[in-house]
Design a protein around this motif. Structure first.
Motif, PDB file in Angstrom:
ATOM      1  N   PHE A 169      65.968 -69.595  81.344  1.00  0.00           N
ATOM      2  CA  PHE A 169      65.353 -69.656  80.024  1.00  0.00           C
ATOM      3  C   PHE A 169      65.803 -70.941  79.343  1.00  0.00           C
ATOM      4  CE2 PHE A 169      68.988 -66.715  80.087  1.00  0.00           C
ATOM      5  CZ  PHE A 169      69.901 -67.383  79.279  1.00  0.00           C
ATOM      6  N   ARG A 170      65.056 -71.353  78.330  1.00  0.00           N
ATOM      7  CA  ARG A 170      65.354 -72.582  77.618  1.00  0.00           C
ATOM      8  C   ARG A 170      66.603 -72.403  76.758  1.00  0.00           C
ATOM      9  NH1 ARG A 170      61.108 -76.155  76.950  1.00  0.00           N
ATOM     10  NH2 ARG A 170      62.773 -77.550  76.217  1.00  0.00           N
ATOM     11  N   TYR A 171      67.347 -73.487  76.612  1.00  0.00           N
ATOM     12  CA  TYR A 171      68.555 -73.482  75.793  1.00  0.00           C
ATOM     13  C   TYR A 171      68.174 -73.674  74.325  1.00  0.00           C
ATOM     14  CZ  TYR A 171      73.135 -75.047  74.057  1.00  0.00           C
ATOM     15  OH  TYR A 171      74.303 -75.195  73.348  1.00  0.00           O
ATOM     16  N   ARG A 172      68.556 -72.724  73.500  1.00  0.00           N
ATOM     17  CA  ARG A 172      68.207 -72.769  72.076  1.00  0.00           C
ATOM     18  C   ARG A 172      69.442 -72.822  71.188  1.00  0.00           C
ATOM     19  NH1 ARG A 172      64.167 -70.110  74.723  1.00  0.00           N
ATOM     20  NH2 ARG A 172      62.039 -70.645  74.091  1.00  0.00           N
ATOM     21  N   GLY A 173      70.490 -73.432  71.719  1.00  0.00           N
ATOM     22  CA  GLY A 173      71.708 -73.606  70.945  1.00  0.00           C
ATOM     23  C   GLY A 173      72.711 -72.510  71.198  1.00  0.00           C
ATOM     24  N   CYS A 174      73.856 -72.635  70.526  1.00  0.00           N
ATOM     25  CA  CYS A 174      74.940 -71.686  70.732  1.00  0.00           C
ATOM     26  C   CYS A 174      75.372 -71.165  69.370  1.00  0.00           C
ATOM     27  CB  CYS A 174      76.094 -72.368  71.467  1.00  0.00           C
ATOM     28  SG  CYS A 174      76.772 -73.811  70.621  1.00  0.00           S
ATOM     29  N   LEU A 175      76.578 -70.606  69.288  1.00  0.00           N
ATOM     30  CA  LEU A 175      77.109 -70.157  68.014  1.00  0.00           C
ATOM     31  C   LEU A 175      77.283 -71.382  67.121  1.00  0.00           C
ATOM     32  CD1 LEU A 175      78.030 -67.675  66.473  1.00  0.00           C
ATOM     33  CD2 LEU A 175      80.313 -67.995  67.420  1.00  0.00           C
ATOM     34  N   VAL A 176      76.584 -71.422  65.998  1.00  0.00           N
ATOM     35  CA  VAL A 176      76.441 -72.647  65.226  1.00  0.00           C
ATOM     36  C   VAL A 176      77.771 -73.167  64.699  1.00  0.00           C
ATOM     37  CG1 VAL A 176      75.212 -73.700  63.288  1.00  0.00           C
ATOM     38  CG2 VAL A 176      74.128 -71.905  64.612  1.00  0.00           C
ATOM     39  N   HIS A 177      78.750 -72.290  64.527  1.00  0.00           N
ATOM     40  CA  HIS A 177      80.048 -72.711  63.984  1.00  0.00           C
ATOM     41  C   HIS A 177      80.722 -73.787  64.840  1.00  0.00           C
ATOM     42  CE1 HIS A 177      79.263 -69.381  61.489  1.00  0.00           C
ATOM     43  NE2 HIS A 177      79.937 -68.470  62.110  1.00  0.00           N
ATOM     44  N   TYR A 178      80.236 -74.012  66.053  1.00  0.00           N
ATOM     45  CA  TYR A 178      80.866 -74.990  66.955  1.00  0.00           C
ATOM     46  C   TYR A 178      79.848 -75.992  67.499  1.00  0.00           C
ATOM     47  CZ  TYR A 178      83.818 -70.951  66.592  1.00  0.00           C
ATOM     48  OH  TYR A 178      84.545 -69.897  66.068  1.00  0.00           O
ATOM     49  N   GLU A 179      78.666 -76.030  66.926  1.00  0.00           N
ATOM     50  CA  GLU A 179      77.588 -76.834  67.474  1.00  0.00           C
ATOM     51  C   GLU A 179      77.703 -78.292  67.029  1.00  0.00           C
ATOM     52  OE1 GLU A 179      73.728 -74.624  68.312  1.00  0.00           O
ATOM     53  OE2 GLU A 179      73.176 -75.941  66.662  1.00  0.00           O
ATOM     54  N   ALA A 180      77.486 -79.204  67.954  1.00  0.00           N
ATOM     55  CA  ALA A 180      77.518 -80.631  67.653  1.00  0.00           C
ATOM     56  C   ALA A 180      76.273 -81.030  66.859  1.00  0.00           C
ATOM     57  CB  ALA A 180      77.595 -81.436  68.946  1.00  0.00           C
ATOM     58  N   PRO A 181      76.379 -82.077  66.028  1.00  0.00           N
ATOM     59  CA  PRO A 181      75.230 -82.473  65.199  1.00  0.00           C
ATOM     60  C   PRO A 181      73.965 -82.771  65.989  1.00  0.00           C
ATOM     61  CG  PRO A 181      77.226 -83.557  64.436  1.00  0.00           C
ATOM     62  CD  PRO A 181      77.587 -82.862  65.711  1.00  0.00           C
ATOM     63  N   GLU A 182      74.108 -83.443  67.147  1.00  0.00           N
ATOM     64  CA  GLU A 182      72.897 -83.796  67.902  1.00  0.00           C
ATOM     65  C   GLU A 182      72.225 -82.563  68.499  1.00  0.00           C
ATOM     66  OE1 GLU A 182      76.331 -84.133  70.853  1.00  0.00           O
ATOM     67  OE2 GLU A 182      75.966 -84.619  68.731  1.00  0.00           O
ATOM     68  N   ILE A 183      73.015 -81.542  68.817  1.00  0.00           N
ATOM     69  CA  ILE A 183      72.433 -80.291  69.316  1.00  0.00           C
ATOM     70  C   ILE A 183      71.687 -79.594  68.182  1.00  0.00           C
ATOM     71  CG2 ILE A 183      72.913 -78.050  70.340  1.00  0.00           C
ATOM     72  CD1 ILE A 183      73.383 -80.307  72.293  1.00  0.00           C
ATOM     73  N   SER A 184      72.338 -79.489  67.021  1.00  0.00           N
ATOM     74  CA  SER A 184      71.681 -78.857  65.873  1.00  0.00           C
ATOM     75  C   SER A 184      70.393 -79.584  65.506  1.00  0.00           C
ATOM     76  CB  SER A 184      72.634 -78.849  64.674  1.00  0.00           C
ATOM     77  OG  SER A 184      73.680 -77.922  64.838  1.00  0.00           O
ATOM     78  N   ARG A 185      70.418 -80.919  65.539  1.00  0.00           N
ATOM     79  CA  ARG A 185      69.225 -81.696  65.191  1.00  0.00           C
ATOM     80  C   ARG A 185      68.081 -81.389  66.159  1.00  0.00           C
ATOM     81  NH1 ARG A 185      71.382 -86.148  65.379  1.00  0.00           N
ATOM     82  NH2 ARG A 185      71.808 -86.417  63.152  1.00  0.00           N
ATOM     83  N   SER A 186      68.383 -81.340  67.445  1.00  0.00           N
ATOM     84  CA  SER A 186      67.344 -81.066  68.433  1.00  0.00           C
ATOM     85  C   SER A 186      66.755 -79.670  68.252  1.00  0.00           C
ATOM     86  CB  SER A 186      67.916 -81.219  69.847  1.00  0.00           C
ATOM     87  OG  SER A 186      66.932 -80.956  70.820  1.00  0.00           O
ATOM     88  N   ILE A 187      67.602 -78.694  67.947  1.00  0.00           N
ATOM     89  CA  ILE A 187      67.108 -77.324  67.739  1.00  0.00           C
ATOM     90  C   ILE A 187      66.182 -77.293  66.524  1.00  0.00           C
ATOM     91  CG2 ILE A 187      67.760 -74.946  67.247  1.00  0.00           C
ATOM     92  CD1 ILE A 187      68.561 -75.826  70.030  1.00  0.00           C
ATOM     93  N   LEU A 188      66.578 -77.960  65.441  1.00  0.00           N
ATOM     94  CA  LEU A 188      65.740 -77.976  64.240  1.00  0.00           C
ATOM     95  C   LEU A 188      64.408 -78.671  64.502  1.00  0.00           C
ATOM     96  CD1 LEU A 188      68.431 -78.829  61.548  1.00  0.00           C
ATOM     97  CD2 LEU A 188      67.215 -76.653  61.783  1.00  0.00           C
ATOM     98  N   GLU A 189      64.417 -79.729  65.293  1.00  0.00           N
ATOM     99  CA  GLU A 189      63.203 -80.516  65.503  1.00  0.00           C
ATOM    100  C   GLU A 189      62.262 -79.911  66.536  1.00  0.00           C
ATOM    101  OE1 GLU A 189      64.644 -84.367  66.487  1.00  0.00           O
ATOM    102  OE2 GLU A 189      65.121 -84.914  64.402  1.00  0.00           O
ATOM    103  N   SER A 190      62.824 -79.308  67.596  1.00  0.00           N
ATOM    104  CA  SER A 190      61.960 -78.854  68.695  1.00  0.00           C
ATOM    105  C   SER A 190      62.164 -77.399  69.095  1.00  0.00           C
ATOM    106  CB  SER A 190      62.197 -79.741  69.922  1.00  0.00           C
ATOM    107  OG  SER A 190      63.492 -79.525  70.449  1.00  0.00           O
ATOM    108  N   GLY A 191      63.210 -76.768  68.583  1.00  0.00           N
ATOM    109  CA  GLY A 191      63.490 -75.382  68.951  1.00  0.00           C
ATOM    110  C   GLY A 191      64.372 -75.242  70.176  1.00  0.00           C
ATOM    111  N   THR A 192      64.587 -76.345  70.903  1.00  0.00           N
ATOM    112  CA  THR A 192      65.430 -76.307  72.089  1.00  0.00           C
ATOM    113  C   THR A 192      66.307 -77.556  72.132  1.00  0.00           C
ATOM    114  OG1 THR A 192      63.816 -77.426  73.511  1.00  0.00           O
ATOM    115  CG2 THR A 192      63.692 -75.017  73.389  1.00  0.00           C
ATOM    116  N   ALA A 193      67.246 -77.567  73.065  1.00  0.00           N
ATOM    117  CA  ALA A 193      68.115 -78.719  73.285  1.00  0.00           C
ATOM    118  C   ALA A 193      68.557 -78.699  74.735  1.00  0.00           C
ATOM    119  CB  ALA A 193      69.322 -78.697  72.344  1.00  0.00           C
ATOM    120  N   VAL A 194      69.323 -79.698  75.120  1.00  0.00           N
ATOM    121  CA  VAL A 194      69.916 -79.760  76.451  1.00  0.00           C
ATOM    122  C   VAL A 194      71.433 -79.772  76.277  1.00  0.00           C
ATOM    123  CG1 VAL A 194      70.177 -81.097  78.568  1.00  0.00           C
ATOM    124  CG2 VAL A 194      67.968 -81.021  77.403  1.00  0.00           C
ATOM    125  N   PRO A 195      72.143 -78.789  76.833  1.00  0.00           N
ATOM    126  CA  PRO A 195      73.602 -78.811  76.726  1.00  0.00           C
ATOM    127  C   PRO A 195      74.170 -80.064  77.387  1.00  0.00           C
ATOM    128  CG  PRO A 195      72.834 -76.691  77.561  1.00  0.00           C
ATOM    129  CD  PRO A 195      71.667 -77.620  77.590  1.00  0.00           C
TER     130      PRO A 195
END
Length: 276
Positions: A169-195
């Protein structure tokens, strides 16, 4: 609306793991986890099911099992049940980083936590990275420090090797309390990211920071929505690192906003080994 558990071990799973006893460990976000003692050992048995917000959680145990078979020598069992998939993996005995550093969070004055604990967590992450994997869900409760070593658990979101398509399944981020800014940005922009390994290093820094201080890496209200939490991580600098000594200085670098400015997990290990 899907059922939210907790779910008991299905009959066919019990026939596979033959439990002598079992203890419910956790039930949340689409996962029921049991601590099972069996004639041939002790296991973490996970039952995945669709949560209120995500269907992928039903496939997470089987996805993690496929990854663990590429990483550890012990047998990992898995299969399907009526709500999703299940897995049985070796139980890892110990305390989480968050549990272990609880005295630091209660201290009246900031104190330098154990660099040895930090090093053992960094080493577990570096070993995963050296094998070509990014964890994708680094957080304090996923580091288990015990008598036989330190283990990095919960690899259902890891990327770096082959995963059966039916359980992927597609990666849609992790527990936000530890998420890096570039991961959060990708989730907000596209709904997914790459770990990424760089994202893991940021998350390790945020995990060490929260475990030592009790504060999230970025400030936002407790009742903020997930999207508002991510927007805060994208827009705001992380909190000042008030952990004294070399470990605090290293945390600051690990949580650099630019992934290229962060040390690798191997470099984190080298710096912790050489710190005075």
């Amino acid at each position: 609306m899907p059922s939210q558990g907790p779910f008991d071990l299905p009959g066919h799973v019990q026939r596979v793991v033959t439990p002598l006893s079992r203890r419910l460990v956790i039930n949340r976000r689409g996962s029921t986890v049991w601590d099972v003692r069996a004639p041939d050992g002790r296991y973490a048995v996970k039952l995945g099911y669709p949560s209120r917000t995500h269907a992928w959680t039903a496939q997470a145990p089987a996805r993690e099992a496929a990854i663990l078979r590429q990483l550890i020598p012990e047998e990992v069992r898995s299969g399907e049940w009526e709500e999703g998939t299940w897995s049985a993996q070796p139980w890892r005995e110990g305390q989480s980083l968050h549990e272990l550093w609880e005295p630091h969070r209660r201290a009246k004055e900031p104190a330098a936590p154990s660099r040895g604990d930090a090093l053992s967590c960094a080493a577990a992450l570096a070993e995963l990275h050296e094998g070509g994997w990014a964890h994708g869900d680094v957080q304090p409760n996923h580091f288990v420090l015990g008598p036989t070593g330190t283990f990095l658990i919960d690899l259902a979101l890891a990327h770096g090797g082959e995963v059966p398509e039916r359980h992927d399944f597609r990666y849609r981020g992790c527990l936000v309390h530890y998420e890096a800014p570039e991961i959060s940005r990708s989730i907000l922009e596209s709904g997914t990211a790459v770990p990424t390994k760089e994202g893991d290093v940021y998350a390790l820094g945020a995990s060490l920071f929260l475990s030592a201080t009790g504060s999230r890496h970025v400030a936002y209200p407790d009742d903020a929505s997930r999207s508002d939490q991510r927007q805060a991580i994208v827009d705001k600098p992380h909190r000042p690192v008030n952990v004294p000594g070399p470990l605090g200085t290293l945390m600051e670098r690990m949580m650099s906003r630019d992934p290229a400015d962060r040390p690798s997990s191997a470099e984190v290990c080298r710096e912790l080994r050489g710190a005075r």
